[in-house]
Design a protein around this motif. Sequence first.
Motif, PDB file in Angstrom:
ATOM      1  N   VAL A  50     -38.049  -8.130  20.100  1.00 28.00           N
ATOM      2  CA  VAL A  50     -38.563  -8.317  18.748  1.00 28.00           C
ATOM      3  C   VAL A  50     -37.524  -8.980  17.840  1.00 28.00           C
ATOM      4  O   VAL A  50     -37.804  -9.970  17.172  1.00 28.00           O
ATOM      5  N   SER A  51     -36.329  -8.422  17.835  1.00 29.78           N
ATOM      6  CA  SER A  51     -35.330  -8.869  16.861  1.00 29.78           C
ATOM      7  C   SER A  51     -34.620 -10.156  17.250  1.00 29.78           C
ATOM      8  O   SER A  51     -34.151 -10.889  16.382  1.00 29.78           O
ATOM      9  N   SER A  52     -34.534 -10.459  18.539  1.00 35.60           N
ATOM     10  CA  SER A  52     -33.819 -11.673  18.945  1.00 35.60           C
ATOM     11  C   SER A  52     -34.688 -12.924  18.909  1.00 35.60           C
ATOM     12  O   SER A  52     -34.157 -14.037  18.864  1.00 35.60           O
ATOM     13  N   THR A  53     -35.997 -12.780  18.900  1.00 35.57           N
ATOM     14  CA  THR A  53     -36.869 -13.956  18.871  1.00 35.57           C
ATOM     15  C   THR A  53     -36.601 -14.819  17.639  1.00 35.57           C
ATOM     16  O   THR A  53     -36.377 -16.029  17.776  1.00 35.57           O
ATOM     17  N   PRO A  54     -36.588 -14.257  16.428  1.00 35.79           N
ATOM     18  CA  PRO A  54     -36.266 -15.110  15.271  1.00 35.79           C
ATOM     19  C   PRO A  54     -34.855 -15.705  15.365  1.00 35.79           C
ATOM     20  O   PRO A  54     -34.654 -16.869  15.006  1.00 35.79           O
ATOM     21  N   GLY A  55     -33.897 -14.940  15.861  1.00 34.33           N
ATOM     22  CA  GLY A  55     -32.532 -15.452  16.002  1.00 34.33           C
ATOM     23  C   GLY A  55     -32.454 -16.628  16.948  1.00 34.33           C
ATOM     24  O   GLY A  55     -31.724 -17.602  16.693  1.00 34.33           O
ATOM     25  N   MET A  56     -33.203 -16.553  18.041  1.00 32.15           N
ATOM     26  CA  MET A  56     -33.231 -17.679  18.977  1.00 32.15           C
ATOM     27  C   MET A  56     -33.854 -18.895  18.304  1.00 32.15           C
ATOM     28  O   MET A  56     -33.346 -20.009  18.432  1.00 32.15           O
ATOM     29  N   LEU A  57     -34.948 -18.690  17.598  1.00 32.12           N
ATOM     30  CA  LEU A  57     -35.601 -19.812  16.922  1.00 32.12           C
ATOM     31  C   LEU A  57     -34.671 -20.468  15.909  1.00 32.12           C
ATOM     32  O   LEU A  57     -34.610 -21.694  15.814  1.00 32.12           O
ATOM     33  N   ILE A  58     -33.940 -19.652  15.166  1.00 35.79           N
ATOM     34  CA  ILE A  58     -32.993 -20.193  14.192  1.00 35.79           C
ATOM     35  C   ILE A  58     -31.922 -21.009  14.913  1.00 35.79           C
ATOM     36  O   ILE A  58     -31.567 -22.107  14.483  1.00 35.79           O
ATOM     37  N   GLU A  59     -31.423 -20.497  16.045  1.00 36.79           N
ATOM     38  CA  GLU A  59     -30.443 -21.244  16.847  1.00 36.79           C
ATOM     39  C   GLU A  59     -31.027 -22.574  17.318  1.00 36.79           C
ATOM     40  O   GLU A  59     -30.324 -23.575  17.393  1.00 36.79           O
ATOM     41  N   PHE A  60     -32.324 -22.598  17.599  1.00 35.92           N
ATOM     42  CA  PHE A  60     -32.986 -23.815  18.075  1.00 35.92           C
ATOM     43  C   PHE A  60     -33.264 -24.802  16.950  1.00 35.92           C
ATOM     44  O   PHE A  60     -33.655 -25.929  17.201  1.00 35.92           O
ATOM     45  N   GLY A  61     -33.130 -24.357  15.688  1.00 33.48           N
ATOM     46  CA  GLY A  61     -33.382 -25.242  14.554  1.00 33.48           C
ATOM     47  C   GLY A  61     -34.725 -25.030  13.894  1.00 33.48           C
ATOM     48  O   GLY A  61     -35.187 -25.873  13.127  1.00 33.48           O
ATOM     49  N   VAL A  62     -35.362 -23.904  14.155  1.00 34.14           N
ATOM     50  CA  VAL A  62     -36.638 -23.564  13.530  1.00 34.14           C
ATOM     51  C   VAL A  62     -36.347 -22.529  12.439  1.00 34.14           C
ATOM     52  O   VAL A  62     -35.699 -21.514  12.702  1.00 34.14           O
ATOM     53  N   THR A  63     -36.808 -22.785  11.244  1.00 32.45           N
ATOM     54  CA  THR A  63     -36.581 -21.859  10.137  1.00 32.45           C
ATOM     55  C   THR A  63     -37.640 -20.761  10.157  1.00 32.45           C
ATOM     56  O   THR A  63     -38.835 -21.038  10.042  1.00 32.45           O
ATOM     57  N   VAL A  64     -37.179 -19.539  10.364  1.00 32.32           N
ATOM     58  CA  VAL A  64     -38.038 -18.359  10.329  1.00 32.32           C
ATOM     59  C   VAL A  64     -37.270 -17.231   9.641  1.00 32.32           C
ATOM     60  O   VAL A  64     -36.042 -17.273   9.555  1.00 32.32           O
ATOM     61  N   GLU A  65     -38.003 -16.243   9.209  1.00 33.09           N
ATOM     62  CA  GLU A  65     -37.383 -15.075   8.599  1.00 33.09           C
ATOM     63  C   GLU A  65     -36.851 -14.163   9.705  1.00 33.09           C
ATOM     64  O   GLU A  65     -37.564 -13.852  10.661  1.00 33.09           O
ATOM     65  N   ALA A  66     -35.597 -13.747   9.558  1.00 36.08           N
ATOM     66  CA  ALA A  66     -35.000 -12.827  10.526  1.00 36.08           C
ATOM     67  C   ALA A  66     -35.625 -11.446  10.356  1.00 36.08           C
ATOM     68  O   ALA A  66     -36.169 -11.114   9.294  1.00 36.08           O
ATOM     69  N   VAL A  67     -35.555 -10.642  11.404  1.00 42.47           N
ATOM     70  CA  VAL A  67     -36.045  -9.267  11.352  1.00 42.47           C
ATOM     71  C   VAL A  67     -35.076  -8.453  10.499  1.00 42.47           C
ATOM     72  O   VAL A  67     -33.862  -8.525  10.690  1.00 42.47           O
ATOM     73  N   LYS A  68     -35.619  -7.685   9.565  1.00 46.32           N
ATOM     74  CA  LYS A  68     -34.783  -6.828   8.727  1.00 46.32           C
ATOM     75  C   LYS A  68     -34.181  -5.723   9.583  1.00 46.32           C
ATOM     76  O   LYS A  68     -34.851  -5.181  10.470  1.00 46.32           O
ATOM     77  N   ASP A  69     -32.950  -5.396   9.309  1.00 45.54           N
ATOM     78  CA  ASP A  69     -32.245  -4.329  10.035  1.00 45.54           C
ATOM     79  C   ASP A  69     -32.316  -4.539  11.540  1.00 45.54           C
ATOM     80  O   ASP A  69     -32.615  -3.612  12.290  1.00 45.54           O
ATOM     81  N   GLU A  70     -32.030  -5.768  11.984  1.00 46.46           N
ATOM     82  CA  GLU A  70     -32.175  -6.094  13.407  1.00 46.46           C
ATOM     83  C   GLU A  70     -31.256  -5.268  14.305  1.00 46.46           C
ATOM     84  O   GLU A  70     -31.529  -5.128  15.490  1.00 46.46           O
ATOM     85  N   ASN A  71     -30.189  -4.702  13.763  1.00 43.62           N
ATOM     86  CA  ASN A  71     -29.278  -3.890  14.577  1.00 43.62           C
ATOM     87  C   ASN A  71     -29.658  -2.414  14.604  1.00 43.62           C
ATOM     88  O   ASN A  71     -29.051  -1.639  15.337  1.00 43.62           O
ATOM     89  N   ALA A  72     -30.631  -2.020  13.801  1.00 38.27           N
ATOM     90  CA  ALA A  72     -31.072  -0.624  13.747  1.00 38.27           C
ATOM     91  C   ALA A  72     -32.361  -0.479  14.557  1.00 38.27           C
ATOM     92  O   ALA A  72     -33.434  -0.880  14.109  1.00 38.27           O
ATOM     93  N   ILE A  73     -32.246   0.093  15.749  1.00 35.11           N
ATOM     94  CA  ILE A  73     -33.408   0.238  16.633  1.00 35.11           C
ATOM     95  C   ILE A  73     -34.335   1.317  16.063  1.00 35.11           C
ATOM     96  O   ILE A  73     -33.913   2.463  15.877  1.00 35.11           O
ATOM     97  N   PRO A  74     -35.577   0.965  15.774  1.00 32.92           N
ATOM     98  CA  PRO A  74     -36.508   1.964  15.246  1.00 32.92           C
ATOM     99  C   PRO A  74     -36.765   3.091  16.252  1.00 32.92           C
ATOM    100  O   PRO A  74     -36.703   2.886  17.464  1.00 32.92           O
ATOM    101  N   THR A  75     -37.077   4.251  15.733  1.00 34.51           N
ATOM    102  CA  THR A  75     -37.447   5.388  16.589  1.00 34.51           C
ATOM    103  C   THR A  75     -38.968   5.477  16.734  1.00 34.51           C
ATOM    104  O   THR A  75     -39.464   6.346  17.431  1.00 34.51           O
ATOM    105  N   SER A  76     -39.660   4.560  16.092  1.00 30.68           N
ATOM    106  CA  SER A  76     -41.119   4.522  16.138  1.00 30.68           C
ATOM    107  C   SER A  76     -41.594   3.364  17.010  1.00 30.68           C
ATOM    108  O   SER A  76     -41.313   2.190  16.713  1.00 30.68           O
TER     109      SER A  76
END
Length: 167
Positions: A50-76
Amino acid sequence: MYTSISHFIDEWNQEAASTQKVLDALTDESLQQKVSPEDRTLGSIAWHIVSSTPGMLIEFGVTVEAVKDENAIPTSAREIAETFRNVSANTSEAVEKQWTDQTLSEMKNVFGMEMQKSVTLNMLIKHIVHHRGQMTVLMRQAGLKVPGIYGPSREEWSQIGMEAPSI
């Protein structure tokens, strides 16, 4: 590799839908399942997709919103699945709006390697497929029903009136 944006969107939507089925089958309790103390939990692998998909897209040159709190794994499990639903839709929309069939052949430096933009999109899909496979093994270990991806899962054979292959 992709020669058209529509071809990528079609494949992305199919693979994202399969990944969504897997994420939707998770439970809060199952998120702690792991193979060994040194390995990622099921929840951390799911969140990584979930959280790395936007990061990969940004690395590829696609502008997307990053996942909020990408380092905090939800418990839900539901939060993970719902966040992917948004990430998946954002991925299709952003690529469709920002790239064209012609730009797919352009070269891009990604993770220190020169590659065509079409290759980066293929890498994105392979990334979620790879981690989805890891998740299905952990789901079995956690006692969850694994949804069929490219055909029926063990539990789904009977629903189509057939016996599961005994391999």
